[in-house]
Design a protein around this motif. Structure first.
Motif, PDB file in Angstrom:
ATOM      1  N   THR A  65       0.831  -1.201   0.000  1.00  0.00           N
ATOM      2  CA  THR A  65       0.000   0.000   0.000  1.00  0.00           C
ATOM      3  C   THR A  65       0.866   1.251   0.000  1.00  0.00           C
ATOM      4  OG1 THR A  65      -1.660  -1.151   1.339  1.00  0.00           O
ATOM      5  CG2 THR A  65      -1.854   1.228   1.189  1.00  0.00           C
ATOM      6  N   ASP A  66       0.491   2.223  -0.844  1.00  0.00           N
ATOM      7  CA  ASP A  66       1.137   3.539  -0.843  1.00  0.00           C
ATOM      8  C   ASP A  66       0.044   4.571  -1.090  1.00  0.00           C
ATOM      9  OD1 ASP A  66       2.565   5.879  -1.252  1.00  0.00           O
ATOM     10  OD2 ASP A  66       4.190   4.907  -2.356  1.00  0.00           O
ATOM     11  N   ARG A  67      -0.577   5.042  -0.017  1.00  0.00           N
ATOM     12  CA  ARG A  67      -1.706   5.966  -0.148  1.00  0.00           C
ATOM     13  C   ARG A  67      -1.284   7.299  -0.757  1.00  0.00           C
ATOM     14  NH1 ARG A  67      -6.473   4.684   2.428  1.00  0.00           N
ATOM     15  NH2 ARG A  67      -7.038   6.881   2.659  1.00  0.00           N
ATOM     16  N   ARG A  68      -0.056   7.730  -0.476  1.00  0.00           N
ATOM     17  CA  ARG A  68       0.393   9.004  -1.046  1.00  0.00           C
ATOM     18  C   ARG A  68       0.428   8.940  -2.567  1.00  0.00           C
ATOM     19  NH1 ARG A  68       5.673  11.444   1.542  1.00  0.00           N
ATOM     20  NH2 ARG A  68       5.086  13.038   0.016  1.00  0.00           N
ATOM     21  N   ARG A  69       0.816   7.797  -3.095  1.00  0.00           N
ATOM     22  CA  ARG A  69       0.855   7.629  -4.554  1.00  0.00           C
ATOM     23  C   ARG A  69      -0.475   7.117  -5.101  1.00  0.00           C
ATOM     24  NH1 ARG A  69       5.827   7.628  -7.079  1.00  0.00           N
ATOM     25  NH2 ARG A  69       7.634   7.805  -5.697  1.00  0.00           N
ATOM     26  N   GLY A  70      -1.392   6.781  -4.195  1.00  0.00           N
ATOM     27  CA  GLY A  70      -2.695   6.296  -4.631  1.00  0.00           C
ATOM     28  C   GLY A  70      -2.655   4.901  -5.206  1.00  0.00           C
ATOM     29  N   THR A  71      -1.828   4.020  -4.612  1.00  0.00           N
ATOM     30  CA  THR A  71      -1.731   2.647  -5.119  1.00  0.00           C
ATOM     31  C   THR A  71      -1.968   1.638  -4.005  1.00  0.00           C
ATOM     32  OG1 THR A  71       0.672   2.551  -4.762  1.00  0.00           O
ATOM     33  CG2 THR A  71      -0.095   3.286  -6.927  1.00  0.00           C
ATOM     34  N   TYR A  72      -2.537   0.511  -4.383  1.00  0.00           N
ATOM     35  CA  TYR A  72      -2.807  -0.605  -3.470  1.00  0.00           C
ATOM     36  C   TYR A  72      -2.746  -1.881  -4.285  1.00  0.00           C
ATOM     37  CZ  TYR A  72      -5.492  -3.755  -0.386  1.00  0.00           C
ATOM     38  OH  TYR A  72      -5.919  -4.806   0.386  1.00  0.00           O
ATOM     39  N   LYS A  73      -2.016  -2.868  -3.753  1.00  0.00           N
ATOM     40  CA  LYS A  73      -1.934  -4.173  -4.409  1.00  0.00           C
ATOM     41  C   LYS A  73      -2.171  -5.264  -3.369  1.00  0.00           C
ATOM     42  CE  LYS A  73       1.337  -3.203  -8.160  1.00  0.00           C
ATOM     43  NZ  LYS A  73       2.594  -3.677  -8.815  1.00  0.00           N
ATOM     44  N   LYS A  74      -3.000  -6.203  -3.728  1.00  0.00           N
ATOM     45  CA  LYS A  74      -3.241  -7.358  -2.868  1.00  0.00           C
ATOM     46  C   LYS A  74      -3.292  -8.602  -3.748  1.00  0.00           C
ATOM     47  CE  LYS A  74      -6.673  -9.420   0.257  1.00  0.00           C
ATOM     48  NZ  LYS A  74      -8.016  -9.236   0.858  1.00  0.00           N
TER      49      LYS A  74
END
Length: 405
Positions: free
Chosen positions: A343-352
């Motif tokens: 997760t990287d909320r600052r970059r607006g990315t999420y992977k699961k």
């Protein structure tokens, strides 16, 4: 002499079936396509892009008129089939003569649900499903009308984004506690909410719509908790229901959708169904890719080739309100599974990534979806991933290099 094959419905499923038939059995059938919408088949997925002004209405047409003509297909759009006479193998068309068929394919799609609420019949209450809806919503946005969108699934988010980008103040109401709950887990939905709100859309979750107020026209929406949202228009985008009335009236077996077997056959001889109107093994798919897979199977069967539809691995790979979103397989993960999360909320990315029995069984991506199709391939092929487990989160290229090493 070519057999008359009639397709009822001129949407994406029908267009793909004609494309597949042209590859497998060109000349075997005299194909006719009849549809209610007053234009050639178009990409419904891009309606929000048209609404947002990112794409022209003419640009979403799937095939030009010449393409249909060169394949010998008769296209009659703007016509409604009112009855199927299975005994005489005839279709009755509103205001027209009957049309005979040897084989019939129902690709009648679905209809947006309109919630049964007090005030739902007021002027200013609309749905978002076709190009006619887009034209109407563009008029609302141009006049800066305050719009409430009911439904936080894919359709609702797309309507809200298009309206907001076109200039309308938008509030989105969703009954559930997270957006796109059928496609996203909690953290992914929370990130999506944040990214969508950055685009100026107000989102209220766990919001149960109780009634619509107005004196002849929409003035406000009241929620179950008594709160009130001022509005000039309401858009229902809270789901779809398969169009089964034509089949049901003809005595063709229906449940939620038109019941089909693995060959896309209904219970009636030489009548088939595919796309959003079809129900296969108890499932109605409201997505494009399953319809395309069904079209390939049906075209092979109609060409006399071996074919069987085994169901689809459901996936979503789209821009949702301008945000790249991918979801596939068992993304929630069951007992015995493990999840890899980045997760990287600052970059607006999420992977699961969800792994079970040494295989990738589900995935959710927000923001960075470059490797979405690779993950989907791994899920569908049930490939063992032990050799790439350490690096697969970081994409196909790195995983391949680690395997080679």
């Amino acid at each position: 002499m070519s057999e008359p094959l009639v397709i009822v419905g001129n949407g994406m499923a029908a267009a793909r079936l004609v494309d597949e038939l042209a590859k497998t059995s060109l000349g075997r059938y005299a194909v006719a396509v009849i549809g209610e919408e007053p234009r050639l088949a178009y990409n419904r997925v891009l309606l929000s892009s048209v609404l947002a002004g990112e794409t022209g209405s003419h640009e979403i047409e799937l095939r030009p008129a010449d393409w249909w003509r060169h394949r010998g297909v008769t296209v009659r759009y703007g016509y409604r089939v009112t009855e199927i006479d299975t005994g005489r193998r005839e279709l009755k068309i509103e205001g027209e003569e009957s049309m005979e068929y040897s084989k019939l394919v129902l690709a009648t799609g679905s209809t947006p649900l309109r919630l049964n609420l007090p005030g739902a019949d007021l002027a200013g209450v609309h749905t978002f499903r076709d190009t006619r809806d887009v034209d109407l919503l563009l008029t609302l946005a141009a006049a800066k009308k305050r719009v409430v969108v009911v439904g936080g699934g894919l359709l609702g988010l797309e309507a809200a984004y298009g309206l907001a980008k076109a200039g309308a103040p938008v509030t989105l109401l969703h009954l559930m506690d997270r957006l796109m709950e059928r496609q996203l887990d909690g953290p992914a939905a929370d990130l999506l909410k944040m990214l969508v709100e950055r685009k100026g859309i107000r989102i209220l979750l766990s919001a149960s719509t109780a009634r619509i107020h107005g004196d002849g026209h929409v003035e406000a929406v009241e929620l179950a908790d008594g709160s009130r949202i001022e509005a000039d228009a309401v858009i229902f985008a809270a789901g779809i229901k398969p169009n089964v009335a034509l089949a049901k009236d003809a005595g063709i077996a229906v449940n939620r959708g038109i019941v089909v077997n693995d060959l896309m056959q209904t219970a009636s001889p030489d009548i088939f169904a595919l796309g959003e109107c079809a129900e296969h093994r108890g499932t109605c798919y409201g997505l494009v890719e399953p319809a395309y897979e069904q079209a390939r199977v049906l075209a092979r069967h109609l060409a006399g080739r071996p074919a069987a539809y085994q169901g689809s691995v459901v996936s979503t790979n789209l821009k949702v309100s301008g945000v790249s979103v991918f979801s596939a397989g068992d993304f929630m993960g069951g007992e015995g599974s493990e999840s890899l999360v980045l997760t990287d909320r600052r970059r607006g990315t999420y992977k699961k990534l969800v792994i079970a029995d040494g295989r990738l069984t589900g995935a959710v991506l927000i923001g960075d979806t470059v490797d979405a199709l690779w993950y989907l391939e791994l899920i569908r092929n049930r490939d063992k991933v032990a050799a790439i487990r350490t690096d697969m989160m970081f994409g196909r290229a790195l995983a391949r290099s680690s395997r080679a090493a």
